[in-house]
Design an enzyme around this catalytic site. Structure first.
Site, mmCIF file in Angstrom:
data_model
loop_
_atom_site.group_PDB
_atom_site.id
_atom_site.type_symbol
_atom_site.label_atom_id
_atom_site.label_comp_id
_atom_site.label_asym_id
_atom_site.label_seq_id
_atom_site.Cartn_x
_atom_site.Cartn_y
_atom_site.Cartn_z
ATOM 1 N N THR A 48 5.752 -0.026 18.599
ATOM 2 C CA THR A 48 5.066 0.840 17.637
ATOM 3 C C THR A 48 3.809 0.159 17.100
ATOM 4 O OG1 THR A 48 6.657 0.096 15.954
ATOM 5 C CG2 THR A 48 7.031 2.259 16.927
ATOM 6 N N GLU B 36 9.094 1.704 6.033
ATOM 7 C CA GLU B 36 8.815 2.556 7.186
ATOM 8 C C GLU B 36 8.536 4.005 6.765
ATOM 9 O OE1 GLU B 36 8.685 2.162 10.568
ATOM 10 O OE2 GLU B 36 8.872 -0.017 10.515
ATOM 11 N N TRP C 243 0.831 -1.206 0.000
ATOM 12 C CA TRP C 243 0.000 0.000 0.000
ATOM 13 C C TRP C 243 0.868 1.259 0.000
ATOM 14 C CZ3 TRP C 243 0.608 3.458 3.991
ATOM 15 C CH2 TRP C 243 1.121 2.987 5.202
ATOM 16 N N HIS D 139 7.543 -6.297 10.685
ATOM 17 C CA HIS D 139 8.950 -5.970 10.917
ATOM 18 C C HIS D 139 9.436 -6.543 12.255
ATOM 19 C CE1 HIS D 139 8.331 -2.267 8.115
ATOM 20 N NE2 HIS D 139 8.411 -3.406 7.449
ATOM 21 N N GLU E 55 9.760 -2.364 17.349
ATOM 22 C CA GLU E 55 8.740 -2.618 16.325
ATOM 23 C C GLU E 55 7.445 -3.107 16.974
ATOM 24 O OE1 GLU E 55 8.881 -1.700 13.352
ATOM 25 O OE2 GLU E 55 10.864 -1.939 12.496
ATOM 26 N N ASP F 45 2.358 -3.280 9.310
ATOM 27 C CA ASP F 45 3.766 -3.222 8.895
ATOM 28 C C ASP F 45 4.691 -3.435 10.080
ATOM 29 O OD1 ASP F 45 3.057 -2.700 6.288
ATOM 30 O OD2 ASP F 45 3.760 -0.626 6.263
ATOM 31 N N GLU F 46 4.375 -2.740 11.183
ATOM 32 C CA GLU F 46 5.245 -2.798 12.360
ATOM 33 C C GLU F 46 5.315 -4.224 12.920
ATOM 34 O OE1 GLU F 46 6.980 -0.327 12.751
ATOM 35 O OE2 GLU F 46 5.898 1.558 12.606
ATOM 36 N N GLU G 104 7.922 8.712 13.377
ATOM 37 C CA GLU G 104 8.054 8.067 12.068
ATOM 38 C C GLU G 104 8.825 8.951 11.088
ATOM 39 O OE1 GLU G 104 7.254 5.057 11.358
ATOM 40 O OE2 GLU G 104 5.762 4.434 12.829
ATOM 41 N N HIS H 204 4.993 5.454 6.466
ATOM 42 C CA HIS H 204 4.184 5.736 7.660
ATOM 43 C C HIS H 204 4.141 7.237 7.962
ATOM 44 C CE1 HIS H 204 5.381 1.417 9.081
ATOM 45 N NE2 HIS H 204 4.639 1.415 7.986
#
Length: 330
Positions: free
Chosen positions: A169, A113, A33, A202, A166, A198-199, A76, A116
């Site tokens: 977050t 990252e 995305w 990761h 990670e 995503d976090e 971020e 974000h």
């Protein structure tokens, strides 16, 4: 052989699998995305109507929510600092032959990252609820001031840090998503949910790196884990400050806002610590030196000790008034 040389050997050993780590834990640019997927379409005829709707819904969100969202955004946005720090870690080389596998990982992780901050910054700008110039100055200060997360160039300590951070977050963005939904801002909720996803992905990657290090160098990995937990994990934005203020002066007030609204609390810190202990199954690690055995004992007892301390913490009920978020705008 020195500890440093052993770490370098381990990093080189793990590097053989970096391509598989990239394939498993990162998503190709064309498939992942992008911020524009969730924002009003500036090319569309309904752009201004979409922005107006976004601004109307944003009016419902409370003060501490905005402070927390701004702090998360600034964290971020300070990504250049994090990438430059990790590029200096032992075993990561961005120079020789165009960079090794680890530098490839860091660059692609950074690329993910980076989206974000782009997404949250544009949302804040369109919302009309915050002072963007003050936010921008804080972001620039944070990048200028850099950070010291206490890991040095040790890959073991850095991977403990990134595994923890990670996950932290993830918790923060996921809670912001839940609160936004509660106040009727479903679009912002979806944005933060995607970032949280995503976090978590990761986190799985960095914690897997640690798992693999435990398999080949258990004692030194255990000692590195103990070291990081003993000195406590500092947040990436721990040097946060508002314009005209001293370095780090805004971080505690930002943390208080996050605790008051329940986005990230002392209990979450303890919970993440326990999750890492469980994930790495440190109670089952074998072939430890006497020193590493003591480190393991310390780690096993630490969450309960930290939980008792967190119970005594008192969060101020009166919040700090930030330059980023002016009450008159809300």
């Amino acid at each position: 052989m020195s500890i440093k040389n052993i770490r370098l050997e381990v990093m080189q050993f793990l590097e053989k699998n970096v391509d598989s780590f990239v394939e498993q834990y990162l998503i190709p640019v064309e498939k992942i995305w992008q911020p524009s997927d969730f924002l009003p379409n500036s090319e569309g005829e309904n752009f201004f109507e979409e922005v107006k709707e976004l601004r109307e819904i944003a009016k419902e969100l409370p003060y501490d929510f905005w402070v927390t969202l701004v702090g998360d955004t600034i964290t971020e946005e300070a990504l250049p600092t994090y990438e430059s720090w990790l590029m200096d870690v032992e075993g990561i080389d961005q120079i020789e032959n165009g960079g090794n596998g680890w530098s490839k990982w860091i660059r692609q992780w950074t690329g993910e990252e980076n989206r974000h901050g782009d997404l949250l910054n544009k949302y804040l700008y369109l919302s009309g609820r915050v002072n963007m110039r003050e936010i921008e100055m804080t972001t620039q200060h944070l990048i200028n001031d850099g950070f010291d997360i206490g890991t040095g160039t040790d890959p073991y300590k850095n991977f403990v840090y990134t595994s923890f951070q990670e996950l932290a977050t993830y918790v923060s963005h996921n809670r912001v998503a839940q609160i936004a939904k509660k106040f009727g801002d479903n679009k912002l909720s979806k944005m933060c949910k995607m970032i949280a996803g995503d976090e978590m992905r990761h986190h799985h990657a960095y914690s897997e790196f640690v798992t693999r290090i435990f398999a080949v160098d258990p004692s030194e990995m255990m000692l590195a884990f103990q070291y990081m937990m003993k000195q406590k994990i500092v947040m990436p934005a721990h040097f946060l400050r508002e314009s005209g203020q001293k370095i780090s002066s805004a971080f505690e007030q930002f943390s208080d806002s996050a605790q008051r609204i329940g986005v990230y609390t002392a209990n979450d810190y303890v919970d993440i610590m326990q999750k890492l202990i469980d994930k790495w199954e440190i109670d089952k690690v074998t072939n430890l030196t006497d020193e590493a055995e003591k480190a393991r004992d310390y780690l096993m007892k630490l969450p309960a000790r930290m939980a008792r301390i967190s119970e005594r913490l008192v969060i101020p009920q009166e919040g700090h008034i930030f330059k980023w978020v002016e009450p008159a705008r809300l």
